[in-house]
Design a protein around this motif. Sequence first.
Motif, PDB file in Angstrom:
ATOM      1  N   HIS A  70       1.515   5.651   7.494  1.00  0.00           N
ATOM      2  CA  HIS A  70       2.927   4.564   7.083  1.00  0.00           C
ATOM      3  C   HIS A  70       4.158   5.068   7.363  1.00  0.00           C
ATOM      4  O   HIS A  70       4.873   3.982   8.027  1.00  0.00           O
ATOM      5  N   LYS A  93     -10.510  -0.936   0.839  1.00  0.00           N
ATOM      6  CA  LYS A  93     -10.658   0.507   0.637  1.00  0.00           C
ATOM      7  C   LYS A  93      -9.845   1.123   1.884  1.00  0.00           C
ATOM      8  O   LYS A  93      -9.490   1.948   2.479  1.00  0.00           O
ATOM      9  N   LYS A 138      -2.457   4.387   3.862  1.00  0.00           N
ATOM     10  CA  LYS A 138      -1.547   5.965   3.596  1.00  0.00           C
ATOM     11  C   LYS A 138      -2.043   6.473   4.586  1.00  0.00           C
ATOM     12  O   LYS A 138      -0.986   7.691   5.088  1.00  0.00           O
ATOM     13  N   SER A 139      -2.388   7.134   5.645  1.00  0.00           N
ATOM     14  CA  SER A 139      -2.380   7.971   6.685  1.00  0.00           C
ATOM     15  C   SER A 139      -1.983   7.719   8.066  1.00  0.00           C
ATOM     16  O   SER A 139      -1.480   8.575   8.393  1.00  0.00           O
ATOM     17  N   GLU A 164      -6.839   0.049   3.358  1.00  0.00           N
ATOM     18  CA  GLU A 164      -5.640   1.422   2.233  1.00  0.00           C
ATOM     19  C   GLU A 164      -5.804   3.012   2.649  1.00  0.00           C
ATOM     20  O   GLU A 164      -4.257   3.089   2.433  1.00  0.00           O
ATOM     21  N   ASP A 165      -7.052   2.749   3.073  1.00  0.00           N
ATOM     22  CA  ASP A 165      -6.587   4.319   3.387  1.00  0.00           C
ATOM     23  C   ASP A 165      -6.169   4.668   5.220  1.00  0.00           C
ATOM     24  O   ASP A 165      -5.244   5.734   4.969  1.00  0.00           O
ATOM     25  N   VAL A 201       0.856  -0.922  -0.322  1.00  0.00           N
ATOM     26  CA  VAL A 201       0.061   0.133   0.029  1.00  0.00           C
ATOM     27  C   VAL A 201       1.297   1.048  -0.030  1.00  0.00           C
ATOM     28  O   VAL A 201       0.727   1.797  -0.511  1.00  0.00           O
ATOM     29  N   SER A 202       2.381   1.375   0.719  1.00  0.00           N
ATOM     30  CA  SER A 202       3.082   2.839   0.730  1.00  0.00           C
ATOM     31  C   SER A 202       3.566   2.179  -0.322  1.00  0.00           C
ATOM     32  O   SER A 202       4.357   3.696  -1.089  1.00  0.00           O
ATOM     33  N   LEU A 203       3.967   1.518  -1.333  1.00  0.00           N
ATOM     34  CA  LEU A 203       4.462   1.830  -2.545  1.00  0.00           C
ATOM     35  C   LEU A 203       2.868   1.855  -3.627  1.00  0.00           C
ATOM     36  O   LEU A 203       3.576   1.915  -4.605  1.00  0.00           O
ATOM     37  N   ASN A 204       1.868   2.324  -2.973  1.00  0.00           N
ATOM     38  CA  ASN A 204       0.685   2.174  -4.252  1.00  0.00           C
ATOM     39  C   ASN A 204       0.258   1.139  -4.899  1.00  0.00           C
ATOM     40  O   ASN A 204      -0.382   1.407  -6.134  1.00  0.00           O
ATOM     41  N   ALA A 205       0.760   0.155  -4.598  1.00  0.00           N
ATOM     42  CA  ALA A 205       0.298  -1.302  -5.255  1.00  0.00           C
ATOM     43  C   ALA A 205      -1.128  -1.531  -4.587  1.00  0.00           C
ATOM     44  O   ALA A 205      -1.657  -1.137  -4.010  1.00  0.00           O
ATOM     45  N   ASP A 206      -1.284  -2.841  -5.765  1.00  0.00           N
ATOM     46  CA  ASP A 206      -3.136  -3.122  -5.803  1.00  0.00           C
ATOM     47  C   ASP A 206      -2.816  -4.219  -4.611  1.00  0.00           C
ATOM     48  O   ASP A 206      -1.972  -5.641  -4.294  1.00  0.00           O
TER      49      ASP A 206
END
Length: 165
Positions: A161, A151, A158-159, A154-155, A135-140
């Motif tokens: 990490h 979702k 990201k908030s 991920e959120d 997630v921190s590397l924007n991967a699926d």
Amino acid sequence: MSIAIYPGSFDPISNGHLDIIIRTSKIFEKVYVLVSVNPNKKSCFSTEEKVDMIKRVTMNMPNIIVESYNGLVLDYAKAKNANVIIRGLRNFIDYQDEITMFQFNRSIDNNIDTVVLFPSANNLFLSSTSIKQLVSLNADISNYVPKILVKEIEDKIKSTHKNFL
Ligand code: ADP
């Protein structure tokens, strides 16, 4: 049939964890999924968030109970009349940790045994740490965590990490 405890950090729950939960629910009369509270281990998700996520993905499994505990797993097991601890075993690193933990637990209480399950093939490489890294590397991550949680997982990662990676 026996009552089992499946303890772990679940930071967050992955499809690997869920697979173990589904399989053990078919073997044991009742399975307590136990979110272990370890103040020395940095978590991304709060204990309440972890418990809530696992409850939502197991809501159609009547013999799965999700709780948290900040003491010794063996004490929790005794309080629930459970005689089995479930662990997943992915590789040799897990093996070393698990056999050490198993021996320790047996030396404290040899009425409680450990049952180890190997992951299904597509979860063999999966860990909560790898999910956070992806997630921190924007991967699926949609193939790695339960669909209904993608979702929010991920959120949250990201908030926060920067604080845990
Ligand atoms: P981790 O932080 O290593 O992902 P947890 O403490 O949350 O692990 O794991 C709880 C238990 O679930 C451990 O026994 C661990 O080996 C197991 N487990 C973790 N990921 C998987 C997976 N992908 N497949 C099977 N078992 C797993």
